[in-house]
Design a protein around this motif. Sequence first.
Motif, PDB file in Angstrom:
ATOM      1  N   LEU A 237       0.852  -1.154   0.015  1.00  0.00           N
ATOM      2  CA  LEU A 237       0.084   0.034  -0.053  1.00  0.00           C
ATOM      3  C   LEU A 237       0.964   1.265   0.042  1.00  0.00           C
ATOM      4  O   LEU A 237       0.591   2.131  -0.480  1.00  0.00           O
ATOM      5  CB  LEU A 237      -1.128   0.051   1.139  1.00  0.00           C
ATOM      6  CG  LEU A 237      -1.651  -1.135   1.545  1.00  0.00           C
ATOM      7  CD1 LEU A 237      -2.540  -0.832   2.673  1.00  0.00           C
ATOM      8  CD2 LEU A 237      -2.769  -1.392   0.214  1.00  0.00           C
ATOM      9  N   ALA A 238       2.001   1.248   0.593  1.00  0.00           N
ATOM     10  CA  ALA A 238       2.959   2.155   0.595  1.00  0.00           C
ATOM     11  C   ALA A 238       3.949   2.334  -0.064  1.00  0.00           C
ATOM     12  O   ALA A 238       5.057   3.223   0.064  1.00  0.00           O
ATOM     13  CB  ALA A 238       3.352   2.323   2.322  1.00  0.00           C
ATOM     14  N   ASP A 239       4.226   1.293  -0.971  1.00  0.00           N
ATOM     15  CA  ASP A 239       5.349   1.140  -2.010  1.00  0.00           C
ATOM     16  C   ASP A 239       5.211   2.384  -3.233  1.00  0.00           C
ATOM     17  O   ASP A 239       4.399   2.174  -3.961  1.00  0.00           O
ATOM     18  CB  ASP A 239       5.386  -0.181  -2.597  1.00  0.00           C
ATOM     19  CG  ASP A 239       6.707  -0.457  -3.306  1.00  0.00           C
ATOM     20  OD1 ASP A 239       7.162   0.421  -3.838  1.00  0.00           O
ATOM     21  OD2 ASP A 239       6.938  -1.665  -3.302  1.00  0.00           O
ATOM     22  N   GLN A 240       6.256   3.190  -2.972  1.00  0.00           N
ATOM     23  CA  GLN A 240       6.275   4.184  -4.001  1.00  0.00           C
ATOM     24  C   GLN A 240       6.371   3.776  -5.521  1.00  0.00           C
ATOM     25  O   GLN A 240       5.935   4.427  -6.205  1.00  0.00           O
ATOM     26  CB  GLN A 240       7.340   5.416  -3.574  1.00  0.00           C
ATOM     27  CG  GLN A 240       7.046   5.813  -2.381  1.00  0.00           C
ATOM     28  CD  GLN A 240       5.690   6.750  -2.479  1.00  0.00           C
ATOM     29  OE1 GLN A 240       5.346   7.442  -3.409  1.00  0.00           O
ATOM     30  NE2 GLN A 240       5.108   6.697  -1.241  1.00  0.00           N
ATOM     31  N   ARG A 241       7.218   2.739  -5.711  1.00  0.00           N
ATOM     32  CA  ARG A 241       7.302   2.160  -6.910  1.00  0.00           C
ATOM     33  C   ARG A 241       6.092   1.854  -7.596  1.00  0.00           C
ATOM     34  O   ARG A 241       6.056   1.723  -8.837  1.00  0.00           O
ATOM     35  CB  ARG A 241       8.294   0.850  -6.867  1.00  0.00           C
ATOM     36  CG  ARG A 241       9.597   1.179  -6.387  1.00  0.00           C
ATOM     37  CD  ARG A 241      10.342  -0.176  -6.158  1.00  0.00           C
ATOM     38  NE  ARG A 241       9.680  -0.992  -5.265  1.00  0.00           N
ATOM     39  CZ  ARG A 241      10.110  -2.100  -4.867  1.00  0.00           C
ATOM     40  NH1 ARG A 241      11.254  -2.739  -5.212  1.00  0.00           N
ATOM     41  NH2 ARG A 241       9.506  -2.817  -3.788  1.00  0.00           N
ATOM     42  N   LEU A 242       5.023   1.479  -6.969  1.00  0.00           N
ATOM     43  CA  LEU A 242       3.798   1.043  -7.490  1.00  0.00           C
ATOM     44  C   LEU A 242       2.892   2.288  -7.783  1.00  0.00           C
ATOM     45  O   LEU A 242       1.733   1.993  -8.245  1.00  0.00           O
ATOM     46  CB  LEU A 242       3.134  -0.077  -6.596  1.00  0.00           C
ATOM     47  CG  LEU A 242       4.008  -1.264  -6.241  1.00  0.00           C
ATOM     48  CD1 LEU A 242       3.253  -2.142  -5.245  1.00  0.00           C
ATOM     49  CD2 LEU A 242       4.563  -1.883  -7.359  1.00  0.00           C
ATOM     50  N   ARG A 243       3.086   3.589  -7.394  1.00  0.00           N
ATOM     51  CA  ARG A 243       2.272   4.657  -7.499  1.00  0.00           C
ATOM     52  C   ARG A 243       2.298   4.863  -8.938  1.00  0.00           C
ATOM     53  O   ARG A 243       3.381   4.741  -9.915  1.00  0.00           O
ATOM     54  CB  ARG A 243       2.634   5.886  -6.688  1.00  0.00           C
ATOM     55  CG  ARG A 243       2.558   5.578  -5.280  1.00  0.00           C
ATOM     56  CD  ARG A 243       1.220   5.167  -4.840  1.00  0.00           C
ATOM     57  NE  ARG A 243       0.937   4.771  -3.538  1.00  0.00           N
ATOM     58  CZ  ARG A 243       0.866   5.397  -2.427  1.00  0.00           C
ATOM     59  NH1 ARG A 243       0.737   6.814  -2.570  1.00  0.00           N
ATOM     60  NH2 ARG A 243       0.577   4.781  -1.226  1.00  0.00           N
ATOM     61  N   GLY A 244       1.323   5.449  -9.171  1.00  0.00           N
ATOM     62  CA  GLY A 244       1.197   6.306 -10.865  1.00  0.00           C
ATOM     63  C   GLY A 244       1.194   5.130 -11.789  1.00  0.00           C
ATOM     64  O   GLY A 244       1.636   5.198 -12.915  1.00  0.00           O
ATOM     65  N   ALA A 245       0.587   4.028 -11.529  1.00  0.00           N
ATOM     66  CA  ALA A 245       0.638   2.918 -12.810  1.00  0.00           C
ATOM     67  C   ALA A 245      -0.290   2.863 -13.554  1.00  0.00           C
ATOM     68  O   ALA A 245      -1.554   3.698 -13.375  1.00  0.00           O
ATOM     69  CB  ALA A 245       0.417   1.442 -11.924  1.00  0.00           C
ATOM     70  N   ASP A 246      -0.253   2.596 -14.897  1.00  0.00           N
ATOM     71  CA  ASP A 246      -1.121   2.765 -15.817  1.00  0.00           C
ATOM     72  C   ASP A 246      -2.116   1.770 -15.719  1.00  0.00           C
ATOM     73  O   ASP A 246      -3.554   1.990 -15.847  1.00  0.00           O
ATOM     74  CB  ASP A 246      -0.627   2.577 -17.326  1.00  0.00           C
ATOM     75  CG  ASP A 246       0.387   3.793 -17.514  1.00  0.00           C
ATOM     76  OD1 ASP A 246      -0.083   4.897 -17.784  1.00  0.00           O
ATOM     77  OD2 ASP A 246       1.584   3.693 -17.215  1.00  0.00           O
ATOM     78  N   TRP A 247      -1.811   0.307 -15.549  1.00  0.00           N
ATOM     79  CA  TRP A 247      -2.706  -0.935 -15.244  1.00  0.00           C
ATOM     80  C   TRP A 247      -2.387  -1.394 -14.083  1.00  0.00           C
ATOM     81  O   TRP A 247      -0.912  -1.744 -13.870  1.00  0.00           O
ATOM     82  CB  TRP A 247      -2.522  -1.750 -16.465  1.00  0.00           C
ATOM     83  CG  TRP A 247      -2.881  -1.082 -17.537  1.00  0.00           C
ATOM     84  CD1 TRP A 247      -4.294  -1.058 -18.089  1.00  0.00           C
ATOM     85  CD2 TRP A 247      -1.992  -0.503 -18.736  1.00  0.00           C
ATOM     86  NE1 TRP A 247      -4.107   0.021 -19.441  1.00  0.00           N
ATOM     87  CE2 TRP A 247      -2.860  -0.125 -19.723  1.00  0.00           C
ATOM     88  CE3 TRP A 247      -0.700  -0.632 -18.989  1.00  0.00           C
ATOM     89  CZ2 TRP A 247      -2.156   0.237 -20.898  1.00  0.00           C
ATOM     90  CZ3 TRP A 247      -0.101  -0.090 -19.946  1.00  0.00           C
ATOM     91  CH2 TRP A 247      -0.697   0.328 -20.825  1.00  0.00           C
ATOM     92  N   LEU A 248      -3.422  -1.887 -13.281  1.00  0.00           N
ATOM     93  CA  LEU A 248      -3.259  -2.699 -11.959  1.00  0.00           C
ATOM     94  C   LEU A 248      -4.120  -4.282 -12.546  1.00  0.00           C
ATOM     95  O   LEU A 248      -5.621  -3.941 -12.873  1.00  0.00           O
ATOM     96  CB  LEU A 248      -3.855  -2.052 -10.952  1.00  0.00           C
ATOM     97  CG  LEU A 248      -3.955  -3.025  -9.619  1.00  0.00           C
ATOM     98  CD1 LEU A 248      -2.511  -3.548  -9.218  1.00  0.00           C
ATOM     99  CD2 LEU A 248      -4.615  -2.060  -8.414  1.00  0.00           C
TER     100      LEU A 248
END
Length: 417
Positions: free
Chosen positions: A174-185
Motif C-alpha cells: 500500500l505504501a510502495d512508491q514504486r507502485l504509484r502512478g501505474a497505468d494498469w493494475l
Amino acid sequence: MCVEVAADDGTRVLLDLGMPLYDANHNDYPFGTPQRPTAELLASGVLCDIPGLYASDQTAPNYAAIVVTHSHLDHYGLAHHAHSAVPVYASRGTLAIFEVSKIFFPSAVLPADVRLLPDDESLRFGALTVTGIPVDHSAPDARALLVEGDGQKLIYSGDLRAHGRTGFRFEKLLADQRLRGADWLLLESTTLGAGGDSHGLRSEQEVEEALVALATGGPDKAVVVVASGQNLDRLVSCYRAAKRTGRKLVVDPYQAFVLQKLAPLSENIPQFTWDDVRVSFTHHQVEKLKAAGLMELAHEMGRAARVSTYALGAHAGSYLLCARGSWRTTQLLNRIGAANAELVWSMWGGYWNRDNCAVRIWAERAGVQAHFIHSGGHAWPADLERLMEALSARETIWVHTDRSADADDSEGQTALP
Ligand SMILES: [Zn+2]
C-alpha cells in the motif's frame, strides 16, 4: 493465468503460464491434463494459441522470458510447454518448491530452464523491466510483478492476501512508491463472487486459534490436520498450535523436506531438527528420497525425529499431525484409530466435496465428523478495495475470477480455490 506484456521494440514477456482451474463448463480437467502433448492442448483450447512460444512452432522463440509469480499450478502449470529456450524466472521459495516437487512427484510438470527472480534487483528484457514484489499468499514466497517499459507501468498482483502470516507485506504494498502512478493494475479478485465466503476463517491467526481450541478440548486424541504440503503458513500454524498445547508436530518426509528447503526464508519455519517436531515415515517417500540420492537426508530425519505409527496411536494426545489429502492419510488414520483422532480438513471446502476425496469417503464410512478449519489464500474484498485505492492506477482490471465484469452485488458466482 497468463498475461502477455509487449514493448514497442518487440520484446515480449509472459507473466505466469498456468493451468486453467476448470473448463468452460466449470468441470475439473482430467488428472494428467498438463502432461498431455502441446498440440493436443492447443487443439482443445487448454493452451492459448500464442505464436512463437511453443517448441512445436518450428520458429525461433519470440519471448524473452516467463516470469512466474508463485508455485500454484494455475500460475505455472503449463510453462513447460514453452520453447526450452525461453527461461522461466521465479522467487527463491518458488524454485525450492519446484525442486521438492521434482523429487516427490515424478509426474510433476516443471519448466526445464528455471532461474532466480532476484529479490534486490529488476530483470531487464529489451525495453521491459520486471521487478518482483513480495506478497502474502498461501504459496510460499509469492510475488506481485511490476513491469515498466515505453514510459508505462503495469502491476500484476499475482495471488495475494492481507490475512496470512506475512500480512505485513500487503501493508507494505500500500505504501510502495514504486507502485504509484501505474497505468494498469491487474488485480486478482477471487473472493469477489458470492462464493467468497467459502474461503473459510478470516485469517491464518484464526486458524491457529481454532486448532489450539481443538487440541485443548480433546486432550487424549491426536489432531490430524489435512492440508496442502506446500502451504507454509498452515504448517507454521500447526506447529504453533502444537507447541501452545504441549504437543509435538508430526510431518511426513515430504513436508519435512519442504520445510528444510524453505528454511532460508525465515528462522520461524519449523525444522525436523527441532525438539518439538517429529517425522512419520512412509515407505514410498523414503524410496523417493533414495531415488534422488538423498538417503542420507532420510537417515538424518530418522535419527533426529522419527516417530512410529504405534507411538502415534498409543500416545495420540501427544501429537498434532499435518497430513495430506491422499488415501495414505486414511491408512494413517486407521492405524491411529478413528476414535483416537480429531480430523481437521484444512483446505478449500470444494476439495472435500469432490467425488474422489479419499479422506471424506473414509470419514463417512468411519462415522467421523471432520472439523473445517481453513483460511484461503486470497484477499478479502475490503482488502482488495484498500489496495486499489492506495495504488490508484489509471485502470484496474479484475483478473483470476469468474465473476463477470457486469455482475451486481446480489449475483451468485462460483468460488475459485
Ligand atoms: Zn495461488
